[in-house]
Design a protein around this motif. Structure first.
Motif, PDB file in Angstrom:
ATOM      1  N   GLU A   1      -0.240   1.900  16.754  1.00 30.61           N
ATOM      2  CA  GLU A   1       0.907   1.738  15.872  1.00 30.61           C
ATOM      3  C   GLU A   1       0.662   0.601  14.881  1.00 30.61           C
ATOM      4  N   VAL A   2       1.419   0.621  13.804  1.00 28.32           N
ATOM      5  CA  VAL A   2       1.411  -0.459  12.825  1.00 28.32           C
ATOM      6  C   VAL A   2       2.632  -1.332  13.095  1.00 28.32           C
ATOM      7  N   LEU A   3       2.399  -2.611  13.283  1.00 20.76           N
ATOM      8  CA  LEU A   3       3.454  -3.569  13.603  1.00 20.76           C
ATOM      9  C   LEU A   3       3.844  -4.337  12.345  1.00 20.76           C
ATOM     10  N   TYR A   4       5.136  -4.392  12.056  1.00 17.54           N
ATOM     11  CA  TYR A   4       5.630  -5.165  10.909  1.00 17.54           C
ATOM     12  C   TYR A   4       5.715  -6.632  11.304  1.00 17.54           C
ATOM     13  N   LEU A   5       4.875  -7.463  10.684  1.00 13.98           N
ATOM     14  CA  LEU A   5       4.886  -8.895  10.960  1.00 13.98           C
ATOM     15  C   LEU A   5       5.959  -9.614  10.146  1.00 13.98           C
ATOM     16  N   ASP A   6       6.163  -9.166   8.923  1.00 13.84           N
ATOM     17  CA  ASP A   6       7.155  -9.805   8.048  1.00 13.84           C
ATOM     18  C   ASP A   6       7.594  -8.783   7.011  1.00 13.84           C
ATOM     19  N   ARG A   7       8.782  -8.999   6.460  1.00 15.40           N
ATOM     20  CA  ARG A   7       9.314  -8.080   5.456  1.00 15.40           C
ATOM     21  C   ARG A   7      10.339  -8.814   4.610  1.00 15.40           C
ATOM     22  N   VAL A   8      10.299  -8.554   3.312  1.00 22.06           N
ATOM     23  CA  VAL A   8      11.298  -9.072   2.380  1.00 22.06           C
ATOM     24  C   VAL A   8      11.908  -7.871   1.671  1.00 22.06           C
ATOM     25  N   GLU A   9      13.237  -7.789   1.696  1.00 17.05           N
ATOM     26  CA  GLU A   9      13.943  -6.648   1.132  1.00 17.05           C
ATOM     27  C   GLU A   9      14.231  -6.840  -0.352  1.00 17.05           C
ATOM     28  N   THR A  10      14.261  -5.727  -1.065  1.00 16.89           N
ATOM     29  CA  THR A  10      14.681  -5.721  -2.448  1.00 16.89           C
ATOM     30  C   THR A  10      16.188  -5.972  -2.541  1.00 16.89           C
ATOM     31  N   SER A  11      16.645  -6.373  -3.714  1.00 17.18           N
ATOM     32  CA  SER A  11      18.085  -6.553  -3.929  1.00 17.18           C
ATOM     33  C   SER A  11      18.765  -5.250  -4.343  1.00 17.18           C
TER      34      SER A  11
ATOM     35  N   PHE B   1      15.480   1.127   2.351  1.00 16.04           N
ATOM     36  CA  PHE B   1      15.233   1.477   3.751  1.00 16.04           C
ATOM     37  C   PHE B   1      15.045   0.176   4.536  1.00 16.04           C
ATOM     38  N   TYR B   2      15.788   0.022   5.614  1.00 18.06           N
ATOM     39  CA  TYR B   2      15.705  -1.219   6.393  1.00 18.06           C
ATOM     40  C   TYR B   2      14.690  -1.064   7.525  1.00 18.06           C
TER      41      TYR B   2
ATOM     42  N   ALA C   1       2.105  -4.226   1.856  1.00 16.82           N
ATOM     43  CA  ALA C   1       2.548  -2.955   1.289  1.00 16.82           C
ATOM     44  C   ALA C   1       3.839  -3.100   0.495  1.00 16.82           C
ATOM     45  N   ILE C   2       4.036  -2.161  -0.435  1.00 20.85           N
ATOM     46  CA  ILE C   2       5.270  -2.014  -1.198  1.00 20.85           C
ATOM     47  C   ILE C   2       5.907  -0.701  -0.761  1.00 20.85           C
ATOM     48  N   GLN C   3       7.217  -0.725  -0.505  1.00 22.18           N
ATOM     49  CA  GLN C   3       7.939   0.478  -0.096  1.00 22.18           C
ATOM     50  C   GLN C   3       9.187   0.645  -0.942  1.00 22.18           C
ATOM     51  N   ALA C   4       9.491   1.886  -1.292  1.00 23.44           N
ATOM     52  CA  ALA C   4      10.699   2.140  -2.080  1.00 23.44           C
ATOM     53  C   ALA C   4      11.067   3.623  -2.013  1.00 23.44           C
TER      54      ALA C   4
END
Length: 273
Positions: free
Chosen positions: A119-129, A134-135, A228-231
């Motif tokens: 699996e890929v583990l999310y170490l950190d994430r910053v959300e767009t405004s 997607f959370y 990565a960038i996600q949208a």
């Protein structure tokens, strides 16, 4: 045919605990199952001593015995330890600042990931405004075969390693775009290896597109840090994602530099003790 090793991996330490940790380091570096006999040949240690040490590690949950009772693999406790180290890394603050700057630049949610098992583990994430997003919080997990970062991690492995990691069972489909055929996935991975970036084109969640690159390992060799960038696809097409690629690569280089500085600081600290 019997292979003869010209040199052995020494298990050193002044105390039993130090030698046990040294053995654990050797084991942690392996990407395959191993036997007591293979460790004897690799380390040159007496078989009864190694057998006792493996029993201790198995009893503590750091190792687990496979179904044939001969082979050993990494245990759940060792995996949790590795994940906790990644999630609570001392360079987290500096990496988070890079991630925040990337979000400001591209205007979409961004994350830092690592490979954990299959699996890929999310170490950190910053959300767009942006209101529509997607959370996926730090600690979230995504199957490796339908993740942009996951494809990059897979591209560093040999075909045999990939098949061992993914297992013999059919790959699970999460959307109609998920690559569930191993041959198709191999073709995708070949393209990823050549281009140096990867897409998740609605392969894990419908309506979500992701582009990822790896941060170089300061010590060389395989990297276990992806960015990565996600949208939503209504805002991020493949073409627009490729326009963000230079910013993504700059962020990956910044994270690699942070990791390199942290390793140099650790080395100097250890040398001065």
């Amino acid at each position: 045919m019997t292979s003869h090793k010209t040199e052995t991996t020494r298990i050193e330490g002044d105390t039993p605990a130090q030698r046990l940790l040294a053995l654990l380091e050797v084991i942690a570096d392996k990407d395959h199952f191993f036997t007591l006999q293979s460790l004897v040949e690799e380390t040159g240690m007496p078989k009864p001593t190694l057998h006792r040490m493996l029993q201790q590690l198995e009893g503590s949950g750091m190792l687990q015995r496979e179904a044939d009772s001969r082979h050993y693999g990494k245990g759940n406790r060792l995996r949790r330890l590795a994940e906790n180290l990644l999630l609570n890394d001392t360079v987290h603050g500096a990496r988070h600042a890079v991630l925040s700057q990337l979000v400001d630049e591209v205007g979409e949610s961004c994350n830092i990931t690592a490979l954990s098992g299959s699996e890929v583990l999310y170490l950190d994430r910053v959300e767009t405004s942006e209101a529509l997003r997607f959370y996926l919080h730090p600690g979230s997990r995504v199957p490796v075969h339908c993740s942009a970062s996951g494809k990059l991690f897979l591209a560093q492995m040999s075909p045999a390693q990939r098949r061992r990691l993914l297992g013999e069972a059919p790959l699970k489909a999460f959307t109609t775009n998920t690559l569930t055929d191993m041959d198709q996935l191999e073709q995708e991975i070949d393209a990823v290896r050549q281009q140096g970036y990867a897409f998740d084109d609605e392969e894990f969640l419908s309506g979500l597109l992701c582009i990822a690159v790896l941060a170089n390992n300061p010590q060389g060799g395989k990297s276990n840090i992806g960015i990565a960038i996600q949208a939503p696809i209504m805002r991020l097409t493949r073409e627009k994602a490729l326009e963000c690629l230079p910013a993504l690569q700059r962020a990956a280089n910044a994270i690699a530099a942070i990791d390199s500085d942290a390793m140099l600081t650790q080395h100097h600290t250890a040398s001065s003790v």
